[in-house]
Design a protein around this motif. Structure first.
Motif, PDB file in Angstrom:
ATOM      1  N   GLY A 135      52.367  17.802  80.541  1.00 48.97           N
ATOM      2  CA  GLY A 135      50.937  18.177  80.665  1.00 48.97           C
ATOM      3  C   GLY A 135      49.645  19.117  79.958  1.00 48.97           C
ATOM      4  O   GLY A 135      49.768  19.455  78.941  1.00 48.97           O
ATOM      5  N   SER A 136      49.288  19.715  80.940  1.00 46.46           N
ATOM      6  CA  SER A 136      48.444  20.628  80.237  1.00 46.46           C
ATOM      7  C   SER A 136      47.417  19.911  78.715  1.00 46.46           C
ATOM      8  O   SER A 136      47.110  20.769  78.041  1.00 46.46           O
ATOM      9  CB  SER A 136      48.510  22.287  79.636  1.00 46.46           C
ATOM     10  OG  SER A 136      49.168  23.114  80.705  1.00 46.46           O
ATOM     11  N   GLY A 137      47.085  18.897  79.285  1.00 54.78           N
ATOM     12  CA  GLY A 137      46.662  17.744  77.996  1.00 54.78           C
ATOM     13  C   GLY A 137      46.642  17.607  76.763  1.00 54.78           C
ATOM     14  O   GLY A 137      47.024  17.490  76.228  1.00 54.78           O
ATOM     15  N   THR A 138      48.915  17.710  77.491  1.00 51.33           N
ATOM     16  CA  THR A 138      49.295  16.841  76.459  1.00 51.33           C
ATOM     17  C   THR A 138      48.964  15.347  75.449  1.00 51.33           C
ATOM     18  O   THR A 138      48.679  15.246  74.804  1.00 51.33           O
ATOM     19  CB  THR A 138      50.913  16.427  77.142  1.00 51.33           C
ATOM     20  OG1 THR A 138      51.856  17.921  77.387  1.00 51.33           O
ATOM     21  CG2 THR A 138      52.015  16.032  75.724  1.00 51.33           C
ATOM     22  N   ASP A 139      48.598  14.096  76.610  1.00 50.57           N
ATOM     23  CA  ASP A 139      47.979  13.320  75.692  1.00 50.57           C
ATOM     24  C   ASP A 139      46.680  13.352  74.904  1.00 50.57           C
ATOM     25  O   ASP A 139      46.418  12.813  73.919  1.00 50.57           O
ATOM     26  CB  ASP A 139      47.487  12.556  77.125  1.00 50.57           C
ATOM     27  CG  ASP A 139      47.924  11.743  78.060  1.00 50.57           C
ATOM     28  OD1 ASP A 139      49.397  11.250  77.410  1.00 50.57           O
ATOM     29  OD2 ASP A 139      47.782  10.988  79.185  1.00 50.57           O
ATOM     30  N   LEU A 140      46.020  14.796  75.311  1.00 49.54           N
ATOM     31  CA  LEU A 140      44.350  14.880  74.106  1.00 49.54           C
ATOM     32  C   LEU A 140      45.101  15.388  72.913  1.00 49.54           C
ATOM     33  O   LEU A 140      45.045  14.450  71.666  1.00 49.54           O
ATOM     34  CB  LEU A 140      43.863  15.827  74.867  1.00 49.54           C
ATOM     35  CG  LEU A 140      42.741  15.434  76.659  1.00 49.54           C
ATOM     36  CD1 LEU A 140      42.167  16.786  76.750  1.00 49.54           C
ATOM     37  CD2 LEU A 140      42.020  14.144  75.859  1.00 49.54           C
ATOM     38  N   GLU A 187      40.259  22.185  74.520  1.00 45.60           N
ATOM     39  CA  GLU A 187      39.999  22.365  75.197  1.00 45.60           C
ATOM     40  C   GLU A 187      38.180  22.192  76.062  1.00 45.60           C
ATOM     41  O   GLU A 187      37.776  22.401  77.103  1.00 45.60           O
ATOM     42  CB  GLU A 187      39.234  24.177  75.003  1.00 45.60           C
ATOM     43  CG  GLU A 187      41.109  25.077  74.460  1.00 45.60           C
ATOM     44  CD  GLU A 187      41.697  24.261  73.428  1.00 45.60           C
ATOM     45  OE1 GLU A 187      41.080  23.841  72.978  1.00 45.60           O
ATOM     46  OE2 GLU A 187      42.557  24.642  73.107  1.00 45.60           O
ATOM     47  N   ARG A 188      37.636  21.510  75.578  1.00 47.41           N
ATOM     48  CA  ARG A 188      36.310  21.118  75.707  1.00 47.41           C
ATOM     49  C   ARG A 188      36.286  20.037  76.266  1.00 47.41           C
ATOM     50  O   ARG A 188      35.509  19.737  77.350  1.00 47.41           O
ATOM     51  CB  ARG A 188      35.539  21.044  74.448  1.00 47.41           C
ATOM     52  CG  ARG A 188      33.846  20.160  74.516  1.00 47.41           C
ATOM     53  CD  ARG A 188      32.823  20.513  74.823  1.00 47.41           C
ATOM     54  NE  ARG A 188      31.658  19.970  75.396  1.00 47.41           N
ATOM     55  CZ  ARG A 188      31.023  19.754  76.583  1.00 47.41           C
ATOM     56  NH1 ARG A 188      31.719  19.631  77.663  1.00 47.41           N
ATOM     57  NH2 ARG A 188      29.747  18.839  76.577  1.00 47.41           N
ATOM     58  N   VAL A 189      36.852  19.249  76.070  1.00 46.02           N
ATOM     59  CA  VAL A 189      37.332  18.182  77.188  1.00 46.02           C
ATOM     60  C   VAL A 189      38.539  18.025  78.614  1.00 46.02           C
ATOM     61  O   VAL A 189      37.824  17.585  80.041  1.00 46.02           O
ATOM     62  CB  VAL A 189      38.180  16.688  76.661  1.00 46.02           C
ATOM     63  CG1 VAL A 189      38.703  16.337  76.776  1.00 46.02           C
ATOM     64  CG2 VAL A 189      37.187  16.701  75.525  1.00 46.02           C
ATOM     65  N   SER A 190      39.135  19.455  78.064  1.00 46.08           N
ATOM     66  CA  SER A 190      39.974  20.280  79.935  1.00 46.08           C
ATOM     67  C   SER A 190      39.501  20.399  80.612  1.00 46.08           C
ATOM     68  O   SER A 190      39.593  21.151  81.988  1.00 46.08           O
ATOM     69  CB  SER A 190      40.939  20.849  79.492  1.00 46.08           C
ATOM     70  OG  SER A 190      41.434  19.890  77.933  1.00 46.08           O
TER      71      SER A 190
END
Ligand code: FPP
Ligand code: MG
Length: 367
Positions: A324-329, A363-366
């Motif tokens: 999680g926590s933006g892994t895909d990004l 971070e910006r996208v999240s």
């Protein structure tokens, strides 16, 4: 008689939110039922007997292949048919091309209808028989009666679909370098990459043998094509990622976001074709609508599943049981939520184009 039971294999055991629906239609009364309570016996059987399919002379292989089944998330007897087929018959698909060629990027999205994209005329009404009344009557929804609607072959099919799903997870966790799955160390973290890949291959072998024993060529064809679709989907995703990371950020505004929307929906093909195969095994007759209903149902559930999974990727790993926590990004993958956000906030397009590689992009996208 066509037994419709596309529901069993794919439901995630979660609390029911059922009883408050209005009772304006027969389907509304079916909404009152907690499907997990209804199918508890079947799901327990699917899980417990599945492990029997995974025995091997190599105990490590059995351990790896059964590893994710000990942390279950989502969850069909052999009939042997003999037939002599000519070479032409062996080359003739048993399912329509649009069904088999799932993930064909140029395939029109026709999933909301029950029609072939090659024949957009309304089908004759006689192909839409009424649903079997017993399935929707209030008195029908008891476990005892449901048990009569589930065939042994359908239960085995549920197990086969789960085996293929878990095989793909084993491979996926190697590709994604993922250390966590279902709240425990991933198979590659626990056994190493090589054994995780081999464990996935072993599961595919066992699922193929079990599939052959179902004795239904159309079901075999549908499920085997899912494996190809999963691989194609993964490669599409990898291509999208490398295409983005190779893009010069200054040219990023020219990135074709529409092509990025081709991001594969992994769960979709397995659920759509699995549900269709369950109806095939149920004896759906040529010209009946149930195969199309099951296919569209499974596909839509698969899309919903993938969207939720993509959104959950923005959650903390503790809540999720996987990174999680933006892994895909961080892998450079622009999933549905980001692509839809970019439609509203075009300033996200350069970040997508460069695969979120600059400091602060994730971070910006999240936010
Ligand atoms: C998970 O996506 C992806 C899959 C479950 C499919 C992966 C497919 C392959 C690796 C091709 C090989 C297929 C077989 C049948 C061996 P995700 O990474 O977005 O989801 P996650 O967060 O659960 O990891
Ligand atoms: Mg993954």
């Amino acid at each position: 008689m066509c037994v419709v039971s596309p529901r069993s294999a794919f439901a995630t055991p979660q609390p029911s939110a059922s009883s408050s629906h209005a009772r304006s239609s027969p389907l509304a009364s079916a909404n009152k039922v907690d499907p997990h309570a209804l199918l508890k016996a079947e799901i327990t059987h699917v899980r417990s007997s599945l492990l029997n399919l995974l025995g091997s002379s190599n105990p490590t292989l059995s351990d790896i292949a059964s590893y994710y089944f000990h942390h279950p998330s989502k969850q069909l007897r052999p009939l042997l048919k003999h037939s002599r087929l000519s070479a032409e018959q062996l080359d003739a698909p048993l399912s329509r091309p649009d069904v088999l060629n799932d993930y064909n990027p140029s395939m029109p999205d026709h999933t909301a209808s029950f029609q072939s994209p090659f024949d957009l005329r309304p089908p004759p009404m006689h192909t839409f028989p009424s649903p079997p009344p017993s399935l929707y009557a209030e008195s029908a929804v008891s476990s005892a009666q449901l048990a009569h609607t589930l065939l042994p072959t359908q239960l085995r099919l549920a197990q086969i679909v789960e085996m293929i799903h878990v095989a793909s997870l084993l491979h996926d966790d190697v590709i994604d370098k993922s250390d966590l799955r279902r709240g425990a160390p991933s198979a590659p973290a626990a056994f190493g990459n090589k054994l995780a890949v081999l464990g996935g291959d072993f599961l595919l072998g066992r699922s193929s043998a079990a599939l052959a024993r179902l004795g239904d060529n159309e079901a075999v064809e549908l499920i085997a094509s899912v494996i190809a679709n999963l691989v194609e989907g993964e490669i599409l995703q990898m291509k999208g990622t490398s295409a983005r990371t190779n893009v010069d950020s200054s040219a990023s505004s020219e990135v074709d976001l529409a092509s990025l929307h081709a991001e594969p929906l992994h769960a979709e093909s397995l659920m759509a074709k699995g549900a269709r195969a369950a109806v095939v095994l149920g004896g759906c007759r040529e010209g009946e609508v149930w195969k199309e209903v099951a296919y569209a149902y499974g596909r839509n559930v698969g899309i919903a599943f993938q969207l939720v999974d993509d959104i959950l990727d923005f959650s903390s790993s503790t809540a999720l049981g996987k990174p999680g926590s933006g892994t895909d990004l961080r892998l450079g993958i622009a999933t549905g939520p980001v692509l839809y956000a970019a439609e509203e906030y075009p300033e996200l397009e350069p970040l997508i184009a460069r695969g979120f590689k600059h400091d602060g992009d994730v971070e910006r996208v999240s936010i």
